[in-house]
Design an enzyme around this catalytic site. Structure first.
Site, short mmCIF file in Angstrom:
data_model
loop_
_atom_site.label_atom_id
_atom_site.label_comp_id
_atom_site.label_asym_id
_atom_site.label_seq_id
_atom_site.Cartn_x
_atom_site.Cartn_y
_atom_site.Cartn_z
CE1 TYR A 1 57.20 -57.00 143.43
CE2 TYR A 1 55.32 -55.58 143.83
CZ TYR A 1 56.68 -55.77 143.76
OH TYR A 1 57.52 -54.71 144.02
CE LYS B 1 71.02 -64.36 139.03
NZ LYS B 1 72.31 -63.63 138.91
CG ASP C 1 73.74 -60.50 137.89
OD1 ASP C 1 73.24 -60.61 136.75
OD2 ASP C 1 74.55 -61.33 138.35
CG ASP D 1 59.65 -52.53 142.98
OD1 ASP D 1 59.17 -51.39 142.91
OD2 ASP D 1 60.07 -53.03 144.05
CG ASP E 1 62.73 -47.23 143.15
OD1 ASP E 1 61.68 -47.08 142.50
OD2 ASP E 1 62.76 -47.18 144.40
C1 IPM Z 1 56.14 -49.27 142.89
C2 IPM Z 1 56.05 -49.44 144.38
C3 IPM Z 1 55.05 -50.54 144.70
C4 IPM Z 1 55.55 -51.83 144.07
C5 IPM Z 1 54.75 -50.72 146.19
C6 IPM Z 1 54.31 -49.43 146.86
C7 IPM Z 1 53.72 -51.79 146.41
O1 IPM Z 1 57.31 -49.69 144.91
O2 IPM Z 1 55.10 -48.98 142.26
O3 IPM Z 1 57.23 -49.40 142.34
O4 IPM Z 1 56.38 -52.53 144.66
O5 IPM Z 1 55.10 -52.14 142.98
MG MG Z 2 58.91 -49.51 143.48
#
Ligand code: IPM
Ligand code: MG
Length: 371
Positions: A143, A194, A227, A251, A255
């Site tokens: 990042y 990884k 993975d 990240d 999710d």
């Molecule tokens: C998160 C989001 C952010 C990230 C974006 C909005 C920059 O997806 O907080 O998970 O990638 O960190």
């Molecule tokens: Mg995110």
């Protein structure tokens, strides 16, 4: 108590202001019913900031964030700002505040509320009782690595590049956070990398192993390739206690973990830095985004934001009973059958953000009367 604690609220874009408004009501409730007073200031971030200041995070806002005892953030981004030059995009504001406040440890707990076990797309028995903590490194890795960019190679050919880089100290400081958390939980850390392909994560694995052996021999450490981890998260998520991983893997995996809990609208987060002058810089935000498609329509799920506020009470102010109260109120209103659209299930009552918010306040009143 805590009369002089200041909070900077940065609602941001999309559903951010709507979910932060619910948090504001709960803050007011605590002031009224529990004499727990926070000084709440507001500021702009993301597209909302760009529209006023021409930048997704103004220096002055950053200074106020540094001065506050904690920052509460909604969400950033939306199609309105899609065409902006990269450095002015709403997301850059979020990345900058994380970096400049030194918030290297991002805690993303994925907990399944009993009433929501059936709302998950996975079988109930796979997710019921789930309680995992993802610790995502937040200020390093791909990042932020340099060099980065898009360059013109001529003849219509371009080259886009980013750098995945980690240093020993960056790995060890986030590792420590994960190990410490594991000590208060089931005593297990799974470090995800990884290392079969990427040198930066070979170092990650080696440093985590060394840290574990040197400072946390009482914590069981395992390693997993990312993975496989993605697969294991949907195959048998309860095998995990604390997960620690890099910025980008965290990240993606968070999710994925969010959906185990029924919806992205249920996952809170805390981003913490290193203690300085007795204070830990901290920012609390829901894991979900700005959801522009439902913004302004009173449809958003405010629970991830409220849970993030609860994490603030726990981690920044050590107000465990107050945080428990929030968790209990949420658990009870879910048990009573209220659902925002994102967690709607057959036979339940689909409600708006404001109805959910009214119900929460009523539930807090009820719980407070009992206590
Ligand atoms: C998160 C989001 C952010 C990230 C974006 C909005 C920059 O997806 O907080 O998970 O990638 O960190
Ligand atoms: Mg995110």
């Amino acid at each position: 108590m805590a009369a002089n604690k200041t909070l900077l609220m940065l609602p941001g874009d999309g559903i951010g202001p709507e979910v932060m408004a619910v948090v504001k009501r709960v803050i007011e409730w605590f002031a009224r019913r529990r004499a727990l007073r926070f000084e709440v200031e507001e500021g702009l971030i993301g597209g909302a900031s760009y529209d006023v200041h021409g930048t997704p995070l103004a220096d002055e806002t950053l200074e106020r964030a540094r001065a506050a005892d904690a920052v509460l953030l909604g969400a950033v981004g939306g199609p309105k700002w899609d065409g902006l030059e990269f450095s002015r995009k709403p997301e850059r504001g979020l990345l900058r505040i994380r970096k400049e406040m030194g918030l290297f440890a991002n805690l993303r707990p994925a907990v399944v509320f009993p009433a929501l076990a059936e709302a998950s797309t996975l079988k109930t028995e796979i997710v019921s009782g789930l309680d995992i903590m993802i610790v995502r490194e937040l200020t390093g890795g791909i990042y932020f690595g340099e060099p980065r960019g898009i360059e013109d190679l001529g003849g219509g050919e371009r080259r886009g590049f980013n750098t995945l880089v980690y240093t020993t100290s960056e790995i060890r400081r986030v590792g420590r956070v994960a190990f410490e958390l594991a000590r208060k939980r089931q005593g297990r850390v799974c470090s995800i990398d990884k290392a079969n392909v990427l040198e930066a994560t070979v170092l990650w694995r080696e440093e985590m192993a060394r840290l574990g052996a040197e400072e946390f021999p009482d914590v069981a450490l395992s390693h997993m390739y990312v993975d496989n981890a993605a697969m294991q998260l949907v195959r048998d998520p309860k095998q995990f206690d604390v997960i620690v991983t890099t910025n980008m893997f965290g990240d993606i995996l968070s999710d994925c973990a969010a959906m185990l809990t029924g919806s992205l609208g249920m996952l809170p987060s805390a981003s913490l830095g290193a203690e300085q002058d007795g204070r830990i810089p901290a920012l609390y935000e829901p894991v979900h985004g700005s959801a522009p498609d439902i913004a302004g329509r009173d449809l958003a799920n405010p629970l991830a934001s409220l849970l993030s506020f609860g994490m603030m009470l726990r981690y920044s102010f050590d107000l465990q009973a107050e945080a428990d109260l929030i968790d209990a109120a949420i658990s009870n209103i879910l048990a009573s059958g209220l659902r925002t659209a994102d967690i709607m299930q057959p036979g339940k009552a689909k409600v708006s953000t404001s109805v959910m918010s009214d119900a929460l306040i009523r539930e807090l009143d009820k719980l407070a009367a009992k206590a």
